[in-house]
Motif scaffolding. Sequence first.
Motif, PDB file in Angstrom:
ATOM      1  N   ASP A  11      40.280  37.214  38.332  1.00  0.00           N
ATOM      2  CA  ASP A  11      40.368  35.790  38.659  1.00  0.00           C
ATOM      3  C   ASP A  11      39.483  35.357  39.819  1.00  0.00           C
ATOM      4  O   ASP A  11      39.541  34.210  40.261  1.00  0.00           O
ATOM      5  N   THR A  15      34.274  32.406  35.854  1.00  0.00           N
ATOM      6  CA  THR A  15      35.183  31.920  34.811  1.00  0.00           C
ATOM      7  C   THR A  15      36.632  32.018  35.252  1.00  0.00           C
ATOM      8  O   THR A  15      37.424  31.092  35.056  1.00  0.00           O
ATOM      9  N   ILE A  19      39.459  29.015  35.458  1.00  0.00           N
ATOM     10  CA  ILE A  19      40.703  29.073  34.679  1.00  0.00           C
ATOM     11  C   ILE A  19      41.902  28.927  35.609  1.00  0.00           C
ATOM     12  O   ILE A  19      42.859  28.193  35.320  1.00  0.00           O
ATOM     13  N   HIS A  22      42.429  25.423  36.512  1.00  0.00           N
ATOM     14  CA  HIS A  22      43.031  24.663  35.408  1.00  0.00           C
ATOM     15  C   HIS A  22      44.539  24.886  35.319  1.00  0.00           C
ATOM     16  O   HIS A  22      45.282  23.974  34.942  1.00  0.00           O
ATOM     17  N   CYS A  58      38.901  38.315  32.445  1.00  0.00           N
ATOM     18  CA  CYS A  58      37.638  37.722  32.909  1.00  0.00           C
ATOM     19  C   CYS A  58      36.861  38.821  33.627  1.00  0.00           C
ATOM     20  O   CYS A  58      36.690  38.790  34.851  1.00  0.00           O
ATOM     21  N   SER A 295      35.529  28.652  30.496  1.00  0.00           N
ATOM     22  CA  SER A 295      36.904  28.441  30.952  1.00  0.00           C
ATOM     23  C   SER A 295      37.650  27.386  30.143  1.00  0.00           C
ATOM     24  O   SER A 295      38.845  27.533  29.864  1.00  0.00           O
ATOM     25  N   VAL A 298      38.846  28.955  27.012  1.00  0.00           N
ATOM     26  CA  VAL A 298      39.963  29.860  27.284  1.00  0.00           C
ATOM     27  C   VAL A 298      41.265  29.073  27.376  1.00  0.00           C
ATOM     28  O   VAL A 298      42.285  29.451  26.775  1.00  0.00           O
ATOM     29  N   VAL A 299      41.249  27.975  28.122  1.00  0.00           N
ATOM     30  CA  VAL A 299      42.468  27.175  28.277  1.00  0.00           C
ATOM     31  C   VAL A 299      42.889  26.568  26.936  1.00  0.00           C
ATOM     32  O   VAL A 299      44.077  26.527  26.609  1.00  0.00           O
TER      33      VAL A 299
END
Length: 308
Positions: A11, A15, A19, A22, A58, A295, A298-299
Amino acid sequence: MSLPTIFIDGDQGTTGLLIHDHLRDRADLELLTLAAAERKDPRRREEAINECDIAILCLPDAAAREAVGFIRNPDVRVLDASSAHRTHSEWVYGFPEMTHGHAQRIAQARRVTNPGCYPTGAIALLRPLVEAGLLPRDYPVTVYATSGYSGGGKAAIEAHESSDIPIVALSQVYGLALEHKHTPEIQGYAGLAHRPFFVPAYGAYRQGIVLTVPVELRLLASGVDGVRLRACLAHHYANVRHVKVMSLADTKAMTHLDPQTLNGTNDLQLGVFANPDHSQVLLSAVFDNLGKGASGAVVQNLDLMLSV
């Protein structure tokens, strides 16, 4: 009832940070995070990935494969943002708009592999046309794409933004060995019979992609023109939220494509530029390489996985 727990392994990368931004204020899930000292501890990472409901990876490819190997809990689902599993037959490709019903496949999957940024645009343009028989599977496809330098990751961002060299001088065409890792992904999911010619580049701006595919109408079936190609794309994406096809009137009025138009969104804009006099068409895709190309996708896929 407890909230679903999401663990982002990696994290602190470009990316992963987006994320996290978000998701951190969402009330419908719980983020499992590791202290800075634990992020590279294999034992602690293994514990975390087996404690979560959905793990988002990630990571570099090798580390992503290692993380999957850590999983002992059969209930853990995985969403991999790396390219480690993108052409793996046992993983569901995370492009919800690719084909009818594909979003439901993602929603029910145990293992989802997020698309690469460039393939997102290329497949969005090519697959519907190939499936409809308007573009032959053996068509000699060439994909030209320019991304913001953030596409090179955290190291590339630091190199561009901390360098004494003017950013414009750092623009580059790369992948000259014609071995770019995205090429098999484009070929496979676009449904092409042969390896496409893929020419990527980094531009003198931070983020955003403009991708184009030239089409010679003389190589297509009689009667196939820009109007039919555009109609096919418009029909395919008629009822989806994040992909829009420009009208022929809009494309006719345009003089340039700005790769930064959709920055900060999860949207993808497709265009068909036609010159009937020369029997040529240019297909285009514009989107944010950090949004729909990373990202944001991904969400979107995470929300589908949480919906079941």
